[in-house]
Motif scaffolding. Sequence first.
Motif, PDB file in Angstrom:
ATOM      1  N   ILE A 219       0.782  -1.026   0.146  1.00  0.00           N
ATOM      2  CA  ILE A 219       0.025  -0.056   0.148  1.00  0.00           C
ATOM      3  C   ILE A 219       0.817   1.244  -0.128  1.00  0.00           C
ATOM      4  O   ILE A 219       0.547   2.159  -0.813  1.00  0.00           O
ATOM      5  N   LEU A 220       1.942   1.212   0.986  1.00  0.00           N
ATOM      6  CA  LEU A 220       2.853   2.216   0.915  1.00  0.00           C
ATOM      7  C   LEU A 220       3.637   2.629  -0.717  1.00  0.00           C
ATOM      8  O   LEU A 220       3.850   4.085  -0.655  1.00  0.00           O
TER       9      LEU A 220
ATOM     10  N   GLN B 123      -1.364   9.744  -5.459  1.00  0.00           N
ATOM     11  CA  GLN B 123      -0.946   8.628  -4.380  1.00  0.00           C
ATOM     12  C   GLN B 123      -2.124   8.258  -3.548  1.00  0.00           C
ATOM     13  O   GLN B 123      -3.192   8.956  -3.556  1.00  0.00           O
ATOM     14  N   HIS B 124      -1.971   7.133  -2.827  1.00  0.00           N
ATOM     15  CA  HIS B 124      -3.419   6.681  -1.823  1.00  0.00           C
ATOM     16  C   HIS B 124      -3.559   7.988  -0.960  1.00  0.00           C
ATOM     17  O   HIS B 124      -2.331   8.783  -0.725  1.00  0.00           O
ATOM     18  N   PRO B 125      -4.804   7.916  -0.096  1.00  0.00           N
ATOM     19  CA  PRO B 125      -4.830   9.082   0.561  1.00  0.00           C
ATOM     20  C   PRO B 125      -3.931   8.788   1.866  1.00  0.00           C
ATOM     21  O   PRO B 125      -3.348   7.783   2.137  1.00  0.00           O
ATOM     22  N   LEU B 126      -3.631   9.870   2.632  1.00  0.00           N
ATOM     23  CA  LEU B 126      -2.861   9.916   3.708  1.00  0.00           C
ATOM     24  C   LEU B 126      -2.823   8.951   4.951  1.00  0.00           C
ATOM     25  O   LEU B 126      -2.190   8.403   5.248  1.00  0.00           O
ATOM     26  N   TRP B 127      -4.488   8.935   5.104  1.00  0.00           N
ATOM     27  CA  TRP B 127      -4.824   7.941   6.111  1.00  0.00           C
ATOM     28  C   TRP B 127      -4.401   6.549   5.818  1.00  0.00           C
ATOM     29  O   TRP B 127      -3.950   5.926   6.742  1.00  0.00           O
TER      30      TRP B 127
ATOM     31  N   ALA C  10      -0.761   1.954   6.504  1.00  0.00           N
ATOM     32  CA  ALA C  10       0.168   0.946   5.974  1.00  0.00           C
ATOM     33  C   ALA C  10       1.479   1.174   6.789  1.00  0.00           C
ATOM     34  O   ALA C  10       2.002  -0.050   6.885  1.00  0.00           O
ATOM     35  N   SER C  11       1.896   2.290   6.865  1.00  0.00           N
ATOM     36  CA  SER C  11       3.366   2.488   7.510  1.00  0.00           C
ATOM     37  C   SER C  11       3.115   1.759   8.930  1.00  0.00           C
ATOM     38  O   SER C  11       4.072   0.853   9.191  1.00  0.00           O
ATOM     39  N   GLY C  12       2.130   1.987   9.876  1.00  0.00           N
ATOM     40  CA  GLY C  12       1.837   1.318  11.029  1.00  0.00           C
ATOM     41  C   GLY C  12       1.801  -0.052  10.767  1.00  0.00           C
ATOM     42  O   GLY C  12       2.530  -0.962  11.689  1.00  0.00           O
TER      43      GLY C  12
ATOM     44  N   ILE D 258       3.989   3.512  16.519  1.00  0.00           N
ATOM     45  CA  ILE D 258       5.464   4.486  16.209  1.00  0.00           C
ATOM     46  C   ILE D 258       5.507   4.539  14.681  1.00  0.00           C
ATOM     47  O   ILE D 258       5.737   5.391  14.299  1.00  0.00           O
ATOM     48  N   GLY D 259       5.092   3.496  13.937  1.00  0.00           N
ATOM     49  CA  GLY D 259       4.890   3.586  12.502  1.00  0.00           C
ATOM     50  C   GLY D 259       4.091   4.562  12.056  1.00  0.00           C
ATOM     51  O   GLY D 259       4.455   5.465  11.159  1.00  0.00           O
TER      52      GLY D 259
END
Lengths: 158, 296
Positions: free
Chosen positions: A19-20, B150-154, B159-161, B184-185
């Motif tokens: 996704i990222l 890009q995909h939306p911020l949320w 995804a980062s988390g 943290i992510g």
Amino acid sequence: MTLLLNMLFAGTGALGFTILYNAKPETYVCAWLTGAIGWMFYYIPAQYIDAGAASFLSAAAVAFLSRTFAARKKCPMTIFLIAGIFPIVPGAGVYYTMYYLVTDQLRAAAMKGITSMKVAFAIVLGIVVILSIPKKWFFVSNWRRKDVEKEYIAPSRK
Amino acid sequence: MSGMKERRELEETEKLEQIQAIEADAGSVEITELSGDKDETYRVLELALEAGRILLRNGGEIFRVEETVWRICENFGVKGLDTFVLSNGIFVAANYEGRTIYARMRHVPLSGAHLGIVAEVNALSREIASGKVGLEEAFLRLEEIKKIQQHPLWLHTLASGMGAGGFCYIMGATVAESGATFFIGVFLHLFMTLLRKSCSSKVLLNTLGGVFITVLAICGSHFLPFGFQIDKMITGAIMPLVPGVAFVNAIRDIADNDILSGTVRMVDAILVFVYIAVGAGAVLTVYQNLMGGTLV
């Protein structure tokens, strides 16, 4: 139980990175599968053999899965490859190497560094082995009938 | 003195005139030789170059870029093509009866990846190769592809988390630690998004990212009453900063014998690792000296 949890978390992490990097939603299920199965190919062998060999196995499995999924979904295999490779990339190893270097523990740094290099090379080898298989073998139609469309190679590469 | 200067200026203007004359000559020859399909050939090459540039910019491999350029040109009947693709530039030249009619290079800075765009351009090139899409339509499609967001911020934050938390667990942490790393992510992504708005230096971004996660991990281990291990949380949390696309593309380029581009991308990836570790290491050193405790 641990095995299942490992699979779940590896898949979820892999999906997170898909996704990222803005991949399309159609690829999410396959990316999850690649991450989970790829990590199993590392997690189980790593209990019996050394980390480098396990990484090789896992990278080969991931590359194979990625190519199969890429042929099915008709999209670049990079998406699945990234999802599957991320769990075995020696991020932690490189981090520890740098940490030991910064804190002046050179012997530990050298050990961690060489282990990470070994894993990185194993990953490269695992992927390269699978990449050298001809592309058309991954299309199901190839095994059904004889007149498949020929693989396209740019003339500059011939 | 002034005399010499004048003479030099005179010589220069003469040279310029000569060059202009030669250029005009060459231009006229070109036009008389291929008046008919010159325009179309130019358009095809522009299309191919633009498609290649978009691919390369968004994380396509070298061989994919070359393949796309060749596919488009072959399909629209351009002959005498030659391409040279590096990880940060594309050179395309075309010959017509022994004369160069098109030669351009585009600089493509190393930047972030958008695999959705790579997939779209790839699909477009396939459709062109099968003859379904005409030249003008292809230009329109390419413009549309360029507009893909890009995909939306949320979603990115989530995804980062997910990436941080998931990989924290498989590195040998507990489920609770992995949950903490998820947060943290999440915070890391928000922090990096804010930071990217005001700063574009890769060194600073990644070092500050390393500092940020280390500080958060130390806080989590100190102020939360669960006894979390710092190093497990850090190894999970650095994952969203790791340049995965650069690493994987480097491997693929090397596997395809594009050793030069592969090396450039690999060095790019390793440098990012180094920046993150320097940030994390600096904080850990300070922490160790302040607290006197042993870590890792």
